[in-house]
Design an enzyme around this catalytic site. Structure first.
Site, mmCIF file in Angstrom:
data_model
loop_
_atom_site.group_PDB
_atom_site.id
_atom_site.type_symbol
_atom_site.label_atom_id
_atom_site.label_comp_id
_atom_site.label_asym_id
_atom_site.label_seq_id
_atom_site.Cartn_x
_atom_site.Cartn_y
_atom_site.Cartn_z
ATOM 1 N N ASP A 154 35.561 50.224 -80.817
ATOM 2 C CA ASP A 154 35.886 49.266 -79.767
ATOM 3 C C ASP A 154 35.915 47.840 -80.291
ATOM 4 O O ASP A 154 36.697 47.020 -79.820
ATOM 5 C CB ASP A 154 34.878 49.383 -78.622
ATOM 6 C CG ASP A 154 35.267 48.526 -77.433
ATOM 7 O OD1 ASP A 154 36.432 48.623 -76.997
ATOM 8 O OD2 ASP A 154 34.427 47.744 -76.957
ATOM 9 N N ASP A 155 35.069 47.515 -81.274
ATOM 10 C CA ASP A 155 35.062 46.156 -81.816
ATOM 11 C C ASP A 155 36.389 45.833 -82.489
ATOM 12 O O ASP A 155 36.840 44.683 -82.459
ATOM 13 C CB ASP A 155 33.922 45.998 -82.834
ATOM 14 C CG ASP A 155 32.577 46.339 -82.232
ATOM 15 O OD1 ASP A 155 32.214 45.708 -81.239
ATOM 16 O OD2 ASP A 155 31.902 47.247 -82.747
ATOM 17 N N ARG A 196 25.099 45.269 -86.486
ATOM 18 C CA ARG A 196 25.786 44.026 -86.120
ATOM 19 C C ARG A 196 25.910 43.969 -84.605
ATOM 20 O O ARG A 196 26.960 44.174 -84.045
ATOM 21 C CB ARG A 196 27.179 43.962 -86.772
ATOM 22 C CG ARG A 196 27.848 42.592 -86.646
ATOM 23 C CD ARG A 196 29.343 42.676 -86.906
ATOM 24 N NE ARG A 196 30.024 43.542 -85.955
ATOM 25 C CZ ARG A 196 30.390 43.170 -84.721
ATOM 26 N NH1 ARG A 196 30.103 41.959 -84.278
ATOM 27 N NH2 ARG A 196 31.022 44.018 -83.936
ATOM 28 N N GLU A 206 30.395 51.609 -82.187
ATOM 29 C CA GLU A 206 30.066 50.328 -81.575
ATOM 30 C C GLU A 206 29.111 49.511 -82.448
ATOM 31 O O GLU A 206 28.057 49.997 -82.858
ATOM 32 C CB GLU A 206 29.426 50.561 -80.200
ATOM 33 C CG GLU A 206 29.115 49.301 -79.432
ATOM 34 C CD GLU A 206 30.369 48.560 -79.001
ATOM 35 O OE1 GLU A 206 30.285 47.333 -78.799
ATOM 36 O OE2 GLU A 206 31.425 49.197 -78.851
ATOM 37 N N ASP A 207 29.512 48.292 -82.724
ATOM 38 C CA ASP A 207 28.668 47.309 -83.419
ATOM 39 C C ASP A 207 28.163 47.798 -84.778
ATOM 40 O O ASP A 207 26.990 47.627 -85.123
ATOM 41 C CB ASP A 207 27.500 46.878 -82.522
ATOM 42 C CG ASP A 207 27.965 45.889 -81.457
ATOM 43 O OD1 ASP A 207 29.138 45.495 -81.493
ATOM 44 O OD2 ASP A 207 27.161 45.530 -80.589
ATOM 45 N N ASN A 213 30.221 36.957 -78.624
ATOM 46 C CA ASN A 213 29.209 37.317 -77.628
ATOM 47 C C ASN A 213 27.822 37.293 -78.268
ATOM 48 O O ASN A 213 27.686 37.493 -79.460
ATOM 49 C CB ASN A 213 29.485 38.737 -77.097
ATOM 50 C CG ASN A 213 30.734 38.806 -76.243
ATOM 51 O OD1 ASN A 213 30.963 37.962 -75.405
ATOM 52 N ND2 ASN A 213 31.561 39.815 -76.480
ATOM 53 N N TYR A 247 25.577 44.474 -69.122
ATOM 54 C CA TYR A 247 26.240 44.308 -70.421
ATOM 55 C C TYR A 247 26.268 42.823 -70.777
ATOM 56 O O TYR A 247 25.329 42.102 -70.469
ATOM 57 C CB TYR A 247 27.633 44.949 -70.395
ATOM 58 C CG TYR A 247 28.096 45.297 -71.790
ATOM 59 C CD1 TYR A 247 27.349 46.178 -72.579
ATOM 60 C CD2 TYR A 247 29.225 44.731 -72.358
ATOM 61 C CE1 TYR A 247 27.727 46.480 -73.879
ATOM 62 C CE2 TYR A 247 29.617 45.032 -73.648
ATOM 63 C CZ TYR A 247 28.863 45.901 -74.406
ATOM 64 O OH TYR A 247 29.228 46.191 -75.687
ATOM 65 N N LYS A 285 27.181 50.347 -72.609
ATOM 66 C CA LYS A 285 28.573 50.823 -72.664
ATOM 67 C C LYS A 285 28.760 52.086 -71.830
ATOM 68 O O LYS A 285 29.761 52.240 -71.126
ATOM 69 C CB LYS A 285 28.956 51.117 -74.122
ATOM 70 C CG LYS A 285 29.198 49.877 -74.949
ATOM 71 C CD LYS A 285 30.659 49.458 -74.879
ATOM 72 C CE LYS A 285 30.939 48.302 -75.814
ATOM 73 N NZ LYS A 285 32.339 47.905 -75.872
#
Length: 601
Positions: free
Chosen positions: A309-310, A197, A286-287, A458, A144, A215
């Site tokens: 999660d973001d 993203r 996610e993203d 990140n 990750y 993940k």
């Protein structure tokens, strides 16, 4: 052994029968012997139910979910029709782990290490996850952040075999049927991205699949999910990355991203298909870009078990670090002035989580928001900015953070805010590397003898500030945390260890707890409870050393505790109809239902 003798007798009998009868007798014998096989783990003594599989022979040794490599015993090889398909030496799981780890450590390039781990996962899922569990501190950065960013950038170049599922714009009207192409009947966790993203790298389209895959690995190694019941997914609805659109070898859909009405229609179809096929599963977004992440979460959080999660996971892990940072600093949360550099969905999610915590401490909503100074790419968020109307249409999540006591925020920059507001905390979630320069960090130090500086973007290359610079420019006084790991820094005879506020400390446990409790909704209070629980795991002597988070080497234990806390929240808040067995009972339940990569000898 007896099983080998029995199989030999069966094979002799089969040779005297016709081909169809032989296959029937041989299959029956295999089923009988499989049901009588030992089922205890060689290293723990724990007994597991008989694992019934539908593959034999060459298909078995090529199936990563059931392949044990050279760990198959000779009776087992006879029983499963794989004698001669493997080298004769029988190697235990421990021996195989030692060999695989040695091979990975020979590699210096993190991307090559990731590819080596992928190769292992494609051969032997159990060995892959056992290696990750046992060496999580060393290997989490490989599977990750920060390595996963480069994995995504080169995903198409290194694509070897399909893992997970891809749903694209050309699959409109077919998604419900497509879910039946996945052979697992009981999916418990789905991690889905649209690739728009990816970390701080922007729109990577279909290549963003590296994120859900990474993940899922952490949901298994850190959360105790069984990999047979976990599914990474990419929604490929186009890309606005011109480099990918111009690349004839790009593996995704080569068209611009769909307009919002078509986009949401296809996402709705996908989520309806998932809910219909796997109604109890947890979906993690996610993203997704901010313009889609916030409305998707708002729409679906009460319709299916899901979270982003973001937004929520990041908020929880940041809150945990903030609780401990303010404790070290000696500042009450109610008195803290906090500057956020970055105002996307992750930044606002973090800030909203902190606001919820402050309200729980008795701070009024108006006063809680007043503790924040939030900057986006155009400056400080203020009520008189020229783009407020546009903000109301396109980014309403920013509106609660507009300040009325500062004029012309579009002309106010970060250094101005630090000098005027004298903040206790500086948070970076901008994806703008080096944004916290020497002037900004020294201004933070002038405002507070122990400034809290969190460069959370990140991967590491996108961090607003390095740990070394934060410590050097403050004489070692900074309380520092980042999203991706930084190495310890030696300064004036001291070794300073940066905190890593990575979401992996939160999402496996909260997700596991919500699923086990069969919660109706993953609520914000679950993430606040998780943050408090995570912060409390840091020992006083570690706080004295400036550490904000518990060590990662026991991620499964951390996640188990957070899962129990989440279940407790779900039951007490009425989100779960499960009867409360007491907190120790919840801990025992989580541990009893955790998959820990056992090898069944």
């Amino acid at each position: 052994g007896a099983s080998a003798i029995a199989m030999s007798a069966t094979q002799r009998l089969a040779s005297s029968l016709g081909p169809r009868a032989a296959r029937t007798r041989l299959a029956a014998s295999r089923r009988l012997l499989s049901s009588q096989a030992p089922s205890s783990s060689g290293d723990t003594g724990k007994r597991y139910p008989v694992l019934r599989i539908g593959t034999y022979g060459q298909d078995l040794v090529r199936d990563p979910l059931f392949n044990k490599g050279t760990a198959f015993t000779m009776p087992g090889r006879d029983r499963l029709g794989i004698r001669g398909l493997l080298p004769p030496k029988i190697m235990s799981m421990d021996a195989q782990l030692e060999l695989e780890l040695a091979n990975i450590r020979k590699l210096s390039d993190p991307l090559m290490k990731n590819l080596a781990m992928q190769d292992l996962q494609d051969r032997n899922e159990t060995l892959f996850h056992r290696l990750l569990i046992d060496h999580i501190t060393e290997l989490a950065p490989v599977v990750y952040t920060p390595t996963v960013g480069k994995v995504c950038q080169h995903f198409g170049d290194n694509f070897r075999r399909g893992r997970g599922m891809y749903f694209s714009s050309r699959d409109k009207g077919e998604m419900a049927a497509m879910t039946y192409n996945w052979k697992a009947k009981d999916i418990q966790i789905v991690v889905v991205t649209d690739g728009s993203r990816i970390l701080g790298l922007g729109d990577l389209g279909c290549n963003g699949m590296g994120i859900p895959i990474g993940k899922i690995a952490l949901y298994v190694a850190g959360g105790g999910f069984d990999p047979r019941h976990a599914l990474p997914v990419t929604l490929d609805l186009g890309t606005n990355n011109q480099k990918l659109l111009d690349d004839p070898l790009y593996i995704g859909a080569r068209h611009p991203r769909l307009p919002d009405d078509e986009y949401f229609e296809i996402v709705d179809e996908f989520l309806a298909a998932v809910k219909d096929k796997w109604p109890k599963c947890l979906v993690q977004f996610e993203d997704f870009s901010t313009r889609h992440a916030v409305p998707l979460l708002d729409k679906y959080r009460s319709e299916l078990l899901c979270f982003n999660d973001d937004i929520q996971g990041t908020g929880s892990v940041v809150l945990a670090g903030l609780i401990n940072a303010l404790k070290i600093q000696g500042t009450r949360p109610q008195d803290a002035r906090i500057v956020f550099y970055g105002a996307g969905s992750a930044a606002v999610g973090c800030a909203e989580t902190i606001v919820a915590m402050l309200k729980g401490l008795g701070v009024s909503e108006l006063d809680a928001y007043d503790q924040f100074y939030m900057l986006d790419s155009k400056g400080l968020l203020t009520a008189d900015r020229p783009d407020v109307e546009e903000m109301m249409r396109k980014a309403p999540h920013k509106l609660p953070f507009l300040r009325a006591d500062v004029k012309r925020g579009d002309q106010v920059r970060l250094l101005d805010v630090i000098r005027q507001a004298q903040p206790h905390v500086l948070m970076g979630l901008s994806g703008n590397p080096g944004a916290f320069g020497e002037a900004e960090v020294r201004a933070m130090h002038a405002a507070n003898p122990k400034p809290v500086i969190c460069a959370l973007s990140n991967p590491t290359a996108k961090a607003e500030c390095s740990a070394e610079n934060a410590y050097r420019w403050t004489g070692g006084d900074a309380i520092f945390a980042s999203g991706s790991p930084f190495a310890p820094v030696k300064l004036a005879g001291r070794t300073l260890t940066p905190g890593q506020g990575n979401n992996m400390l939160v999402f496996p446990g909260v997700g596991r707890g919500a699923f086990l409790a069969s919660a109706r909704e993953v609520t914000d209070t679950m993430f606040i409870d998780a943050a408090s629980c995570l912060a409390a795991m840091v020992e006083e002597n570690d706080l004295d050393r400036g550490l904000l988070y518990p060590p990662l080497n026991n991620l499964l234990g951390i996640s188990s505790e957070l899962a129990a806390k989440t279940m407790d929240n779900a039951i007490r808040s009425g989100q779960s109809s499960m009867q409360h067995p007491g907190y120790e009972g919840l801990r025992d339940y989580v541990k009893a239902n955790a998959w820990t990569a056992p090898h069944r000898e």
